[in-house]
Design a protein around this motif. Structure first.
Motif, mmCIF file in Angstrom:
data_model
loop_
_atom_site.group_PDB
_atom_site.id
_atom_site.type_symbol
_atom_site.label_atom_id
_atom_site.label_comp_id
_atom_site.label_asym_id
_atom_site.label_seq_id
_atom_site.Cartn_x
_atom_site.Cartn_y
_atom_site.Cartn_z
ATOM 1 N N ARG A 149 11.284 20.777 10.689
ATOM 2 C CA ARG A 149 12.501 21.106 11.443
ATOM 3 C C ARG A 149 12.282 22.222 12.451
ATOM 4 O O ARG A 149 13.049 22.361 13.403
ATOM 5 N N ASP A 150 11.233 23.034 12.247
ATOM 6 C CA ASP A 150 10.999 24.152 13.166
ATOM 7 C C ASP A 150 10.080 23.782 14.321
ATOM 8 O O ASP A 150 9.737 24.623 15.151
ATOM 9 N N GLY A 151 9.689 22.517 14.413
ATOM 10 C CA GLY A 151 8.860 22.057 15.519
ATOM 11 C C GLY A 151 7.392 22.406 15.416
ATOM 12 O O GLY A 151 6.606 22.059 16.299
ATOM 13 N N LYS A 152 6.991 23.067 14.342
ATOM 14 C CA LYS A 152 5.588 23.444 14.169
ATOM 15 C C LYS A 152 4.770 22.222 13.746
ATOM 16 O O LYS A 152 5.322 21.212 13.313
ATOM 17 N N PRO A 153 3.432 22.294 13.860
ATOM 18 C CA PRO A 153 2.600 21.182 13.399
ATOM 19 C C PRO A 153 2.879 20.859 11.933
ATOM 20 O O PRO A 153 3.158 21.754 11.127
ATOM 21 N N ALA A 154 2.822 19.604 11.595
ATOM 22 C CA ALA A 154 3.147 19.164 10.240
ATOM 23 C C ALA A 154 2.175 19.731 9.223
ATOM 24 O O ALA A 154 0.960 19.775 9.455
ATOM 25 N N ARG A 155 2.719 20.153 8.107
ATOM 26 C CA ARG A 155 1.879 20.663 7.019
ATOM 27 C C ARG A 155 1.122 19.492 6.394
ATOM 28 O O ARG A 155 1.501 18.320 6.524
ATOM 29 N N ASN A 175 7.488 12.397 12.366
ATOM 30 C CA ASN A 175 8.177 12.501 13.650
ATOM 31 C C ASN A 175 8.180 13.962 14.091
ATOM 32 O O ASN A 175 8.789 14.807 13.432
ATOM 33 N N PRO A 176 7.526 14.290 15.214
ATOM 34 C CA PRO A 176 7.483 15.683 15.656
ATOM 35 C C PRO A 176 8.813 16.199 16.184
ATOM 36 O O PRO A 176 8.975 17.405 16.360
ATOM 37 N N ASP A 177 9.776 15.289 16.428
ATOM 38 C CA ASP A 177 11.109 15.698 16.887
ATOM 39 C C ASP A 177 12.164 15.172 15.917
ATOM 40 O O ASP A 177 13.095 14.463 16.300
ATOM 41 N N ILE A 178 11.995 15.535 14.654
ATOM 42 C CA ILE A 178 12.877 15.016 13.609
ATOM 43 C C ILE A 178 14.324 15.446 13.820
ATOM 44 O O ILE A 178 15.249 14.713 13.482
ATOM 45 N N ASN A 179 14.535 16.619 14.413
ATOM 46 C CA ASN A 179 15.912 17.080 14.617
ATOM 47 C C ASN A 179 16.685 16.149 15.555
ATOM 48 O O ASN A 179 17.854 15.838 15.312
ATOM 49 N N GLN A 180 16.035 15.683 16.614
ATOM 50 C CA GLN A 180 16.709 14.740 17.516
ATOM 51 C C GLN A 180 16.975 13.419 16.804
ATOM 52 O O GLN A 180 18.035 12.814 16.969
ATOM 53 N N ASP A 181 16.018 12.982 16.010
ATOM 54 C CA ASP A 181 16.201 11.725 15.279
ATOM 55 C C ASP A 181 17.364 11.832 14.301
ATOM 56 O O ASP A 181 18.159 10.895 14.136
ATOM 57 N N LEU A 182 17.475 12.989 13.646
ATOM 58 C CA LEU A 182 18.599 13.203 12.724
ATOM 59 C C LEU A 182 19.931 13.123 13.462
ATOM 60 O O LEU A 182 20.890 12.509 12.977
ATOM 61 N N TRP A 183 20.010 13.735 14.621
ATOM 62 C CA TRP A 183 21.247 13.678 15.407
ATOM 63 C C TRP A 183 21.521 12.274 15.914
ATOM 64 O O TRP A 183 22.672 11.811 15.899
ATOM 65 N N ASP A 184 20.498 11.563 16.353
ATOM 66 C CA ASP A 184 20.698 10.196 16.837
ATOM 67 C C ASP A 184 21.295 9.308 15.742
ATOM 68 O O ASP A 184 22.209 8.517 15.994
ATOM 69 N N LYS A 185 20.766 9.456 14.537
ATOM 70 C CA LYS A 185 21.311 8.642 13.443
ATOM 71 C C LYS A 185 22.725 9.077 13.103
ATOM 72 O O LYS A 185 23.605 8.238 12.853
ATOM 73 N N TRP A 186 22.976 10.393 13.099
ATOM 74 C CA TRP A 186 24.306 10.883 12.734
ATOM 75 C C TRP A 186 25.355 10.445 13.759
ATOM 76 O O TRP A 186 26.479 10.108 13.399
ATOM 77 N N VAL A 187 24.995 10.442 15.029
ATOM 78 C CA VAL A 187 25.909 9.971 16.069
ATOM 79 C C VAL A 187 26.331 8.527 15.778
ATOM 80 O O VAL A 187 27.518 8.175 15.847
ATOM 81 N N MET A 188 25.354 7.687 15.455
ATOM 82 C CA MET A 188 25.660 6.291 15.136
ATOM 83 C C MET A 188 26.519 6.187 13.890
ATOM 84 O O MET A 188 27.535 5.484 13.859
#
Length: 310
Positions: A149-155, A175-188
């Protein structure tokens, strides 16, 4: 890598079954009744991608077999409090928690309990339901998405989980931009859940009404404006795809929240609709359709509470 999945419903059950088939070390944390059935019968999967009966490891206490590298929460959002209690003994110093819950409200609780550094973002796009005998009736989509969620490289644990998904034939993954994906799904979800719950019909039923398609577009627009004010407006391509799916004549698509209501069950009213409305108000965004939908859902919850249902 050791993975613990809380829940063996359509999401956790299908995902975990495919991982286990691929030889990944997966354990399911289940309630006693479900655990007994799965121990006896295995996870029964009926899917266009191939039917299977998968023997899996099952525990009924989070402390068994742990600590785990990854703990996946595949439960309903209204079960989050009990889920956190159940998985807490499974969480070690390096465990990453991947919640596959709808909306965003769960992050505040998980961060407070386990620390934000332990909690990744995650979502599922797995179509299916449980059958009458606990079988997983998978109906098509089989994607998951997770990331930092903080945009850093995946552990390393998330990188390993991504590799496991690829081996198991699960779509999506890291997904390196999981926050956008979360919002995209929530919008739907915010749009379809609001409309299906309020109108008590499928997308096709709603669109067939005189003002149905217009109301659907208005509700989607309310959710998109909230996402934009939060710094995560969906792209034109994503928004266009959502709008097309929610305004297609004759579509049988329906929000699962309607199925829960028709069964008289608990619903994710706040997590999907109420929290979106609260964020609209915080940003000064008028959201009359969300307002009506959430009041409708609250009235439903009040009726259940009056009957003593949980």
């Amino acid at each position: 890598m050791k993975i613990l999945i809380l829940g063996a419903g359509a999401v956790g059950g299908y995902w975990g079954a495919r991982l286990a088939q691929a030889g990944i070390d997966v354990t399911f944390l289940l309630r006693e009744a479900r655990a007994e059935r799965v121990r006896r019968d295995g996870l029964v999967v009926k899917s266009p991608r191939g039917d299977a009966v998968v023997p899996v490891k099952v525990v009924t206490r989070g402390g068994e077999g742990g600590p785990y590298d990854v703990v996946v929460l595949a439960c309903k959002a209204y079960d989050l409090d009990s889920a956190m209690e159940a998985v807490a003994p499974a969480v070690g110093p390096d465990t990453v928690i991947v919640p596959m819950l709808n909306g965003h409200a769960h992050f505040a609780k998980l961060d407070a309990r386990f620390g934000a550094a332990r909690v990744a973002g995650g979502l599922a796009r797995i179509s299916g339901m449980l059958g009458p005998n606990g079988e997983i009736l998978h109906s098509g989509a089989s994607g998951v998405s997770f990331g930092e969620r903080d945009g850093k490289p995946a552990r390393p644990a998330l990188v390993a989980l991504d590799a496991a998904c690829r081996k198991a034939g699960i779509d999506g993954g890291l997904n390196p931009d999981i926050n956008q994906d979360l919002w995209d799904k929530w919008v739907m979800l915010g749009a379809i859940a609001s409309m299906c719950a309020s109108m008590r019909g499928t997308v096709g039923d709603i669109v067939a009404a005189d003002e149905g398609a217009a109301l659907m577009r208005e509700t989607l627009d309310e959710c998109c404006r909230v996402a934009a004010a939060s710094g995560h407006a969906p792209s034109d391509k994503v928004r266009g795809g959502i709008e097309k799916g929610l305004t297609t004549a004759g579509a049988k698509t329906v929000a699962s929240i309607l199925g829960d209501m028709e069964k008289g069950g608990a619903v994710e009213a706040f997590q999907i609709v109420g929290d979106m409305l609260a964020r609209a108000r915080a940003h000064g965004i008028a959201a009359p359709n969300l307002r009506f939908a959430y009041a409708h859902l609250q009235a439903y919850e009040a009726r259940r509470a009056r009957k003593g249902l949980k």
